[in-house]
Structures are given as structure tokens and as C-alpha cells.
Design a protein around this motif. Sequence first.
Motif, PDB file in Angstrom:
ATOM      1  N   TYR A   5       0.469   7.225  -3.281  1.00 11.48           N
ATOM      2  CA  TYR A   5       1.374   7.049  -2.146  1.00 11.48           C
ATOM      3  C   TYR A   5       1.609   8.355  -1.399  1.00 11.48           C
ATOM      4  O   TYR A   5       1.879   9.391  -2.021  1.00 11.48           O
ATOM      5  N   LEU A   6       1.534   8.259  -0.062  1.00 10.44           N
ATOM      6  CA  LEU A   6       1.731   9.426   0.792  1.00 10.44           C
ATOM      7  C   LEU A   6       2.527   9.003   2.016  1.00 10.44           C
ATOM      8  O   LEU A   6       2.280   7.950   2.599  1.00 10.44           O
ATOM      9  N   GLU A   7       3.485   9.840   2.398  1.00  9.88           N
ATOM     10  CA  GLU A   7       4.332   9.517   3.542  1.00  9.88           C
ATOM     11  C   GLU A   7       3.566   9.670   4.850  1.00  9.88           C
ATOM     12  O   GLU A   7       2.714  10.550   4.995  1.00  9.88           O
ATOM     13  N   SER A   8       3.893   8.812   5.807  1.00  5.92           N
ATOM     14  CA  SER A   8       3.308   8.941   7.130  1.00  5.92           C
ATOM     15  C   SER A   8       3.743  10.258   7.759  1.00  5.92           C
ATOM     16  O   SER A   8       4.890  10.675   7.641  1.00  5.92           O
ATOM     17  N   GLY A   9       2.824  10.921   8.408  1.00  4.40           N
ATOM     18  CA  GLY A   9       3.107  12.207   9.033  1.00  4.40           C
ATOM     19  C   GLY A   9       2.735  13.393   8.180  1.00  4.40           C
ATOM     20  O   GLY A   9       2.645  14.523   8.689  1.00  4.40           O
ATOM     21  N   ASP A  10       2.498  13.156   6.897  1.00  7.61           N
ATOM     22  CA  ASP A  10       2.112  14.252   5.998  1.00  7.61           C
ATOM     23  C   ASP A  10       0.592  14.391   6.032  1.00  7.61           C
ATOM     24  O   ASP A  10      -0.108  14.053   5.079  1.00  7.61           O
ATOM     25  N   ASP A  11       0.087  14.921   7.136  1.00  3.92           N
ATOM     26  CA  ASP A  11      -1.365  14.991   7.336  1.00  3.92           C
ATOM     27  C   ASP A  11      -2.049  15.801   6.236  1.00  3.92           C
ATOM     28  O   ASP A  11      -3.091  15.396   5.714  1.00  3.92           O
ATOM     29  N   HIS A  12      -1.465  16.929   5.891  1.00  2.00           N
ATOM     30  CA  HIS A  12      -2.077  17.772   4.856  1.00  2.00           C
ATOM     31  C   HIS A  12      -1.992  17.108   3.484  1.00  2.00           C
ATOM     32  O   HIS A  12      -2.913  17.248   2.668  1.00  2.00           O
ATOM     33  N   PRO A  26     -10.234   2.940  -5.564  1.00  2.00           N
ATOM     34  CA  PRO A  26      -8.883   3.511  -5.470  1.00  2.00           C
ATOM     35  C   PRO A  26      -8.332   3.435  -4.057  1.00  2.00           C
ATOM     36  O   PRO A  26      -9.085   3.430  -3.077  1.00  2.00           O
ATOM     37  N   VAL A  27      -7.000   3.389  -3.957  1.00  2.00           N
ATOM     38  CA  VAL A  27      -6.330   3.195  -2.669  1.00  2.00           C
ATOM     39  C   VAL A  27      -5.309   4.299  -2.433  1.00  2.00           C
ATOM     40  O   VAL A  27      -4.455   4.563  -3.285  1.00  2.00           O
ATOM     41  N   LEU A  28      -5.410   4.938  -1.266  1.00  2.00           N
ATOM     42  CA  LEU A  28      -4.365   5.839  -0.765  1.00  2.00           C
ATOM     43  C   LEU A  28      -3.580   5.063   0.278  1.00  2.00           C
ATOM     44  O   LEU A  28      -4.167   4.512   1.217  1.00  2.00           O
ATOM     45  N   LEU A  29      -2.264   5.014   0.130  1.00  2.00           N
ATOM     46  CA  LEU A  29      -1.471   4.170   1.023  1.00  2.00           C
ATOM     47  C   LEU A  29      -0.071   4.729   1.212  1.00  2.00           C
ATOM     48  O   LEU A  29       0.359   5.626   0.487  1.00  2.00           O
ATOM     49  N   SER A  30       0.608   4.174   2.201  1.00  2.00           N
ATOM     50  CA  SER A  30       1.990   4.575   2.456  1.00  2.00           C
ATOM     51  C   SER A  30       2.919   3.759   1.558  1.00  2.00           C
ATOM     52  O   SER A  30       2.607   2.621   1.208  1.00  2.00           O
ATOM     53  N   PRO A  31       4.084   4.318   1.208  1.00  2.00           N
ATOM     54  CA  PRO A  31       5.026   3.608   0.331  1.00  2.00           C
ATOM     55  C   PRO A  31       5.970   2.719   1.125  1.00  2.00           C
ATOM     56  O   PRO A  31       7.173   2.691   0.874  1.00  2.00           O
ATOM     57  N   GLN A  32       5.443   2.007   2.122  1.00  2.00           N
ATOM     58  CA  GLN A  32       6.267   1.262   3.061  1.00  2.00           C
ATOM     59  C   GLN A  32       6.261  -0.232   2.760  1.00  2.00           C
ATOM     60  O   GLN A  32       5.276  -0.780   2.271  1.00  2.00           O
ATOM     61  N   ALA A  33       7.379  -0.888   3.087  1.00  2.00           N
ATOM     62  CA  ALA A  33       7.500  -2.341   3.067  1.00  2.00           C
ATOM     63  C   ALA A  33       7.060  -2.912   1.711  1.00  2.00           C
ATOM     64  O   ALA A  33       7.523  -2.437   0.675  1.00  2.00           O
ATOM     65  N   ALA A  34       6.156  -3.892   1.713  1.00  2.00           N
ATOM     66  CA  ALA A  34       5.779  -4.572   0.466  1.00  2.00           C
ATOM     67  C   ALA A  34       4.643  -3.886  -0.279  1.00  2.00           C
ATOM     68  O   ALA A  34       4.276  -4.327  -1.374  1.00  2.00           O
ATOM     69  N   LEU A  35       4.085  -2.817   0.270  1.00  2.00           N
ATOM     70  CA  LEU A  35       2.885  -2.233  -0.326  1.00  2.00           C
ATOM     71  C   LEU A  35       3.069  -1.786  -1.779  1.00  2.00           C
ATOM     72  O   LEU A  35       2.172  -1.994  -2.603  1.00  2.00           O
ATOM     73  N   PRO A  36       4.216  -1.178  -2.153  1.00  2.00           N
ATOM     74  CA  PRO A  36       4.369  -0.819  -3.572  1.00  2.00           C
ATOM     75  C   PRO A  36       4.373  -2.020  -4.514  1.00  2.00           C
ATOM     76  O   PRO A  36       3.996  -1.884  -5.684  1.00  2.00           O
ATOM     77  N   GLU A  37       4.788  -3.186  -4.046  1.00  2.00           N
ATOM     78  CA  GLU A  37       4.739  -4.393  -4.881  1.00  2.00           C
ATOM     79  C   GLU A  37       3.304  -4.774  -5.204  1.00  2.00           C
ATOM     80  O   GLU A  37       3.028  -5.341  -6.260  1.00  2.00           O
ATOM     81  N   LEU A  41       2.385   1.069   8.316  1.00  2.00           N
ATOM     82  CA  LEU A  41       3.837   1.282   8.312  1.00  2.00           C
ATOM     83  C   LEU A  41       4.614   0.028   7.940  1.00  2.00           C
ATOM     84  O   LEU A  41       5.777   0.121   7.542  1.00  2.00           O
ATOM     85  N   TYR A  42       3.976  -1.144   8.095  1.00  2.00           N
ATOM     86  CA  TYR A  42       4.705  -2.376   7.805  1.00  2.00           C
ATOM     87  C   TYR A  42       3.725  -3.469   7.390  1.00  2.00           C
ATOM     88  O   TYR A  42       2.819  -3.809   8.136  1.00  2.00           O
ATOM     89  N   GLU A  43       3.922  -4.002   6.188  1.00  2.00           N
ATOM     90  CA  GLU A  43       3.112  -5.101   5.676  1.00  2.00           C
ATOM     91  C   GLU A  43       4.006  -6.040   4.872  1.00  2.00           C
ATOM     92  O   GLU A  43       4.835  -5.597   4.076  1.00  2.00           O
ATOM     93  N   GLY A  44       3.792  -7.346   5.071  1.00  2.00           N
ATOM     94  CA  GLY A  44       4.486  -8.317   4.231  1.00  2.00           C
ATOM     95  C   GLY A  44       3.831  -8.466   2.884  1.00  2.00           C
ATOM     96  O   GLY A  44       4.428  -8.977   1.928  1.00  2.00           O
TER      97      GLY A  44
END
Length: 377
Positions: free
Chosen positions: A321-328, A302-313, A285-288
Motif C-alpha cells: 500500500y502506498l498513498e496517492s501523491g507519494d511519487d518517490h 504482486p499488487v501495488l495499490l492505494s489504501p483507499q475505499a474497499a481495496l484493503p478488503e 482513489l475509489y473502488e467498491g
Amino acid sequence: MRIALNARILQAPRTGIGQYLVELIEALRNDPQIELELFHGWGWSQEVPQSALPGYSRWAALAKQVPWAYQIRRALDQQRFDRGARKHQIDLYHEPSLWPLDFSGPMAMTLHDLTHVHYPQTQPRDRLAEIERRIGPALERAQCILTDSQFVADEITRHYGVARERLQVAPLGYAQRFHPREPESLHSCLAAFGLEPGGYLLCVGTLEPRKNLAQALRAHALLPETLRARFPLLIAGMAGWRSDCFAAELQTALAGGHVRLLGYQSDQTLAELLAGARLLLFPSLYEGFGLPVLEAMASGVPVLLSPQAALPEVAGPAGIYLESGDDHGWCEAIIRVIEDQAEWQLRRTMGLQQAQHFSWKRCATITTAAYRQALEH
């Protein structure tokens, strides 16, 4: 330039900041105009410790129970630092974390993230109080403030009011041990875990709430039984603050036999585990910055990750990219990339290309320029 680097953090088992410091030191040493002196708390040297200080974890646990432990240790460190700085005729002091020692000359500091602001519970109370007391004056005093990402630079400006021109973004790199590997070269390492190359999913990170590892557990649990059996989920990392918050989910997953908790792994073992994984799941949920994301891409994973904080950079267009809480959504993405070889290969290629934008040489070049800028003030 004679630079003092506070290397005390290398007494602890190496996580993100420790890896940053080790790789930065190696890269800076390629500059003939820089002479590094490393402060270890107990003394000074030019050598990087090869491993954590024996008994460090026990000392850290004990320190939490002793009143004023952080303040006492800090005062002793300051005395040793002052003596060494005079002896070595230090031109500039670089603090690679968020709690600089006092220094009368120019100072640069690296602020990797604002975890202490967003997740203050991750810090012992006494240490958090010292951070809050010291970090504002430190940011005012530093001639230059380095960050790992534009996201963190923007956060520092918003939260602390630091002028943008005093901030330098120096993105991290990846160590040479992270690279694609032939399956044959992985058999020895993976056999010790009962694994086959390409036959498991991997999470890397300290077990604490902001890493959101429960998301990976829930997504994996939704996989069809056959896929869960073929691709177990491995979690590599130390237990952290409130790792008990998802203990029930973790215990259920472990009991099912398709999730395994590996604990902290050595640098080389982790590099081989990454290279052998089918996917890296990184729902933080949070990464610098997010070093495991870059290291996985550099390894051809390959990486599946959340679109949070610095991760898209870091992941750029290569990330899924997948939102947290979207289990399916997480579950469906895992299935798609596992079963569609063309999709897996595309993401692998994109990840390798994205990783080429990052290097420790580039990080060191920006850092050296920041030193020179600080010395000019």
C-alpha cells in the motif's frame, strides 16, 4: 425460484459490473432451485450475450446528444419488462446496478459503489438526474440490497440511512481464466505485443480521474532509465470521463517509448497479460471492490495499490500500500519488488493465499440467501 435479472448492461463492452453479472449468472445456474430469465432491453432470453451489441458505443454517444434519450429508452424498457415478467411468472427481480425498473413483486438490487455521489461528473447529466431521482425510492423499495464490500455497505448506511440488516455483503470472485501460467504458455499472446513474460508492469482500468493512472505514470517516470527500458508500463482499458485530464503526462510518457496504451482488451487476452506482468499497479482513489486486484493475485502477480475505499478488503495483507501523491514511495516500492526476488515471491505467495478467500460460488451462495430472505418479506 424464478428470478429476473436485468442484463441490459451486457450490451456494452464488459467492465466490472458486466463481469460481475456474467460470473454471477454462471454461478447461480448451479443451484437447481433457481431458474433465471435475463432481460436484455429488447427482449428476454436465458442466454448470456457473448459480446457487446454491435454499434453500442455509437448509440451511447448519440444518446448524449438527444434530449430525454434516457427517459425514452427507460419507458420502452419498462413496457417490455412488464410484459416479460408477466409471461415468465417472475417471483423476484434482481437489478445488478443502481437504476431498477419498476416491479410489483419482491426486488433485490446490487449497489456496487457510490461513484454517482463522489464522482457525479462521470455520468451524463440526464442520466445522473434520473439516478438521483430514482435511487432513493429504489433503496426503500428493495427487500434486500447487495454490496460487494463492507466499505460500500457502510457508505450506503451513512449516505442513504439504510438499516444495516437490509444490506448483504457478497464479495466478488475471480474467473477461472485468472491463474498462474508457465512462461511458455504466454509467448504467443505476449509476442503480439512485443513482450516477454515478467518483463513489464501493468495498469488495468478505465482512463478516468478516480483511477489515478497519472500516479503510475509519475512513479514509472522516476525509475532509472535501465529499469524503465526493461519494464515498460502498459495501460489496458477504455477511455473514460475526462481522460484528457492527464493527457499531457500521458503523451510525454508515450513519447518516451516506455509507456504503452493498449486500449480495451478481450477477457482472455487480459487474463494472459495479467499473468505475464511483473507487477500490477493499481493507484485508484475509489473502488467498491477492485476486481483487477483480485484477478492479479489469483494470477500470481504482486499488487501495488492505494489504501483507499474497499481495496484493503480485497488485497488484505498481500497488498503493498502506498498513498496517492507519494511519487518517490511508489517508485521505490516498484524497484524493491522488481529487484528483490525474495520479496516478489513472498508477495506472490501471499496474493495467491488471499485470493482463495474469494469465489463466485460464495458470492452466489450469499446472493441466493438474499433472494430467499426477500421472498419471505
